[in-house]
Design an enzyme around this catalytic site. Structure first.
Site, PDB file in Angstrom:
ATOM      1  N   THR A  65       0.134 -72.677 135.307  1.00 17.52           N
ATOM      2  CA  THR A  65       0.137 -71.221 135.463  1.00 17.52           C
ATOM      3  C   THR A  65      -1.288 -70.667 135.432  1.00 17.52           C
ATOM      4  O   THR A  65      -1.653 -69.830 136.265  1.00 17.52           O
ATOM      5  CB  THR A  65       0.985 -70.578 134.341  1.00 17.52           C
ATOM      6  OG1 THR A  65       2.301 -71.139 134.402  1.00 17.52           O
ATOM      7  CG2 THR A  65       1.062 -69.076 134.489  1.00 17.52           C
ATOM      8  N   GLN A 116       4.340 -79.749 141.595  1.00 19.69           N
ATOM      9  CA  GLN A 116       5.464 -80.679 141.804  1.00 19.69           C
ATOM     10  C   GLN A 116       5.105 -81.844 142.726  1.00 19.69           C
ATOM     11  O   GLN A 116       5.833 -82.832 142.769  1.00 19.69           O
ATOM     12  CB  GLN A 116       6.679 -79.936 142.380  1.00 19.69           C
ATOM     13  CG  GLN A 116       7.338 -78.971 141.407  1.00 19.69           C
ATOM     14  CD  GLN A 116       7.965 -79.663 140.203  1.00 19.69           C
ATOM     15  OE1 GLN A 116       8.223 -80.866 140.202  1.00 19.69           O
ATOM     16  NE2 GLN A 116       8.215 -78.899 139.156  1.00 19.69           N
ATOM     17  N   HIS A 174       2.322 -81.801 132.290  1.00 20.29           N
ATOM     18  CA  HIS A 174       3.672 -82.130 131.812  1.00 20.29           C
ATOM     19  C   HIS A 174       4.687 -82.373 132.909  1.00 20.29           C
ATOM     20  O   HIS A 174       5.822 -82.736 132.646  1.00 20.29           O
ATOM     21  CB  HIS A 174       4.165 -81.085 130.802  1.00 20.29           C
ATOM     22  CG  HIS A 174       4.588 -79.766 131.371  1.00 20.29           C
ATOM     23  ND1 HIS A 174       5.906 -79.443 131.521  1.00 20.29           N
ATOM     24  CD2 HIS A 174       3.886 -78.699 131.790  1.00 20.29           C
ATOM     25  CE1 HIS A 174       5.987 -78.204 132.012  1.00 20.29           C
ATOM     26  NE2 HIS A 174       4.775 -77.739 132.181  1.00 20.29           N
ATOM     27  N   CYS A 198      20.155 -66.507 133.471  1.00 21.06           N
ATOM     28  CA  CYS A 198      20.933 -65.480 132.813  1.00 21.06           C
ATOM     29  C   CYS A 198      19.991 -64.379 132.352  1.00 21.06           C
ATOM     30  O   CYS A 198      19.334 -64.479 131.330  1.00 21.06           O
ATOM     31  CB  CYS A 198      21.670 -66.076 131.622  1.00 21.06           C
ATOM     32  SG  CYS A 198      22.951 -65.009 131.000  1.00 21.06           S
TER      33      CYS A 198
HETATM   34  C1  LIG Z   1       6.029 -76.092 136.230  1.00 19.92           C
HETATM   35  C2  LIG Z   1       5.403 -75.429 137.404  1.00 19.92           C
HETATM   36  C3  LIG Z   1       4.345 -74.531 137.250  1.00 19.92           C
HETATM   37  C4  LIG Z   1       3.830 -74.097 135.896  1.00 19.92           C
HETATM   38  O1  LIG Z   1       3.146 -75.101 135.218  1.00 19.92           O
HETATM   39  P1  LIG Z   1       2.903 -74.898 133.638  1.00 19.92           P
HETATM   40  O2  LIG Z   1       1.971 -75.999 133.266  1.00 19.92           O
HETATM   41  O3  LIG Z   1       4.228 -75.020 132.995  1.00 19.92           O
HETATM   42  O4  LIG Z   1       2.290 -73.554 133.472  1.00 19.92           O
HETATM   43  C5  LIG Z   1       3.779 -73.967 138.370  1.00 19.92           C
HETATM   44  N1  LIG Z   1       4.230 -74.284 139.595  1.00 19.92           N
HETATM   45  C6  LIG Z   1       5.235 -75.153 139.801  1.00 19.92           C
HETATM   46  C7  LIG Z   1       5.673 -75.475 141.187  1.00 19.92           C
HETATM   47  C8  LIG Z   1       5.862 -75.749 138.711  1.00 19.92           C
HETATM   48  O5  LIG Z   1       6.877 -76.579 138.918  1.00 19.92           O
END
Ligand SMILES: *Cc1c(COP(=O)(O)O)cnc(C)c1O
Length: 394
Positions: A77, A186, A208, A332
């Site tokens: 993010t 992703q 993560h 939700c």
């Molecule tokens: C999980 C995700 C994020 C956010 O990553 P964080 O490290 O949780 O802030 C941004 N873009 C995509 C496509 C994600 O799957």
């Protein structure tokens, strides 16, 4: 399959992943004895600094980038926000951003804030997608103007796994003097990426989502691309991001990138085969089910299936009783079930969007786990449909 029932069947890897045991091992010394500050002048801190240097080069290798193009952040993010805000500060006279209707909330919400918090000083164009979730390149080309500061298009979608043609889109942006950012959270570790030859200026990734810990991210900034920091402070990260480095997690992310390079083939053969079998079996065994997303231009680990006339949240609760972890495409909010903006943008009918389930696999999944889910799901859907006032089947 009682033994499978005792443990978790985890198919929610697009939400977060298990930290690889090799990653934990690599991190432990930096949580225990090697606690120095990498910026310190003494040798004790210096050896910690060396670990950061090594991790940076492992991450660069996975991306086909140079180490100096890698900046550590706290998460995906933060990387997304940093890239887009940097472009707007680089070109203060430009007031236009191009993105899609299917971005992750990290980009989606920032773009909404750009409009509303600035009294609509900025204008955002959100590209439409077709029923398979793909963008129209003619619409994209027409959206680029002299006022456009940056384009932000995700490399792969977290809900459907759809892969977007970011290489080509970046080239088209570059030709117009527009910066290009891709949220590749992703994509990294799942599909090959080689930034060397590409016109991508910024790329975001998150630890993560590829078997490193939560709370560590990277922003790639192409050499030569103008950059304005988001967090200022100390001179860490060559002045690109203030704040003492999250050393243990950085080391963990370096190890995770090394492992991802080693396991890339497995991801695209073994994991893809498991995903394909799960998808095919569920679609054929459960009537009124449909795939959401593109059939082929898709990550090897993701399948998003709608089971018509049932609520995703209800399906998840039933799956939870069998220790099966997945996600639904509805959230939700304030008591009302809103289908996801991604499925809505794709025009998935109301009755199907509500009953969508995303399964996202990893190298840790097995054939037995696929068998187990395939065995449990038909009865779950059937029992819920019996209670649904909309279900006219049998
Ligand atoms: C999980 C995700 C994020 C956010 O990553 P964080 O490290 O949780 O802030 C941004 N873009 C995509 C496509 C994600 O799957």
């Amino acid at each position: 399959m009682a033994e499978t029932n005792d443990k978790i069947v985890y198919m929610d890897n697009n939400a977060t992943t298990k930290v690889a045991p090799e990653v934990v091992d690599a991190m432990l010394p930096y949580l225990k004895e090697l606690y120095g500050n990498p910026s310190s002048m003494h040798t004790f801190g210096g050896q910690v600094g060396q670990a950061v240097v090594e991790a940076r080069s492992k991450i660069a290798d996975l991306l086909g980038a140079q180490p100096e193009e890698i900046t550590f952040t706290s998460c995906g993010t933060e990387s997304d926000s940093t890239a887009i805000l940097s472009a707007l500060r680089t070109f203060p006279e430009k007031r236009h951003v191009v993105t899609t209707r299917v971005e992750h909330p990290a980009v989606k919400s920032l773009c909404e804030n750009l409009e509303t918090l600035t009294g609509h000083k900025y204008k955002v164009t959100r590209l439409k997608v077709d029923e398979e979730g793909m963008v129209d390149m003619a619409e994209y080309e027409a959206a680029l103007t002299d006022d456009t500061a940056i384009v932000s298009v995700m490399w792969a979608n977290n809900e459907t796994g759809n892969i977007y043609p970011v290489e080509k889109m970046a080239t088209m942006a570059r030709a117009r003097g527009i910066l290009f950012h891709t949220d590749a959270v992703q994509a990294v570790g799942k599909i090959p990426i080689n930034l060397k030859e590409l016109d991508i200026d910024f790329l975001s990734l998150s630890g993560h989502k590829l078997h490193a810990p939560k709370g560590i991210g990277v922003l790639y900034v192409k050499r030569g691309t103008l950059f304005v920091p988001f967090l200022t402070g100390g001179h860490q990260e060559s002045g690109r991001r203030g704040g003492t480095e999250n050393v243990a997690s950085i080391v963990g992310l370096g190890r995770a990138c090394e492992l991802a390079a080693e396991k890339m083939d497995e991801e695209n053969t073994k994991v893809k085969k498991l995903r394909d079998r799960l998808e095919k079996e569920l679609l054929s065994r459960i009537p009124n089910s449909r795939l959401n997303g593109h059939k082929t231009a898709r990550l090897p680990n993701t399948t998003n299936i709608s089971f018509e006339y049932v609520e995703g949240e209800a399906i998840l609760l039933h799956m939870n009783r069998y220790n099966i972890c997945a996600s639904s495409g509805s959230a939700c909010t304030s008591g009302s079930l809103e289908p996801s903006h991604v499925l809505r943008a794709m025009g998935v009918p109301f009755t199907a969007a509500h009953g969508s389930i995303r399964f996202s696999l990893s190298i840790y999944n097995t054939d037995e786990e696929v068998d187990y889910i395939v065995e449990k799901m038909p009865a779950i859907i059937e029992s819920l449909r019996k209670m649904s006032p909309f279900w006219k089947g049998n």
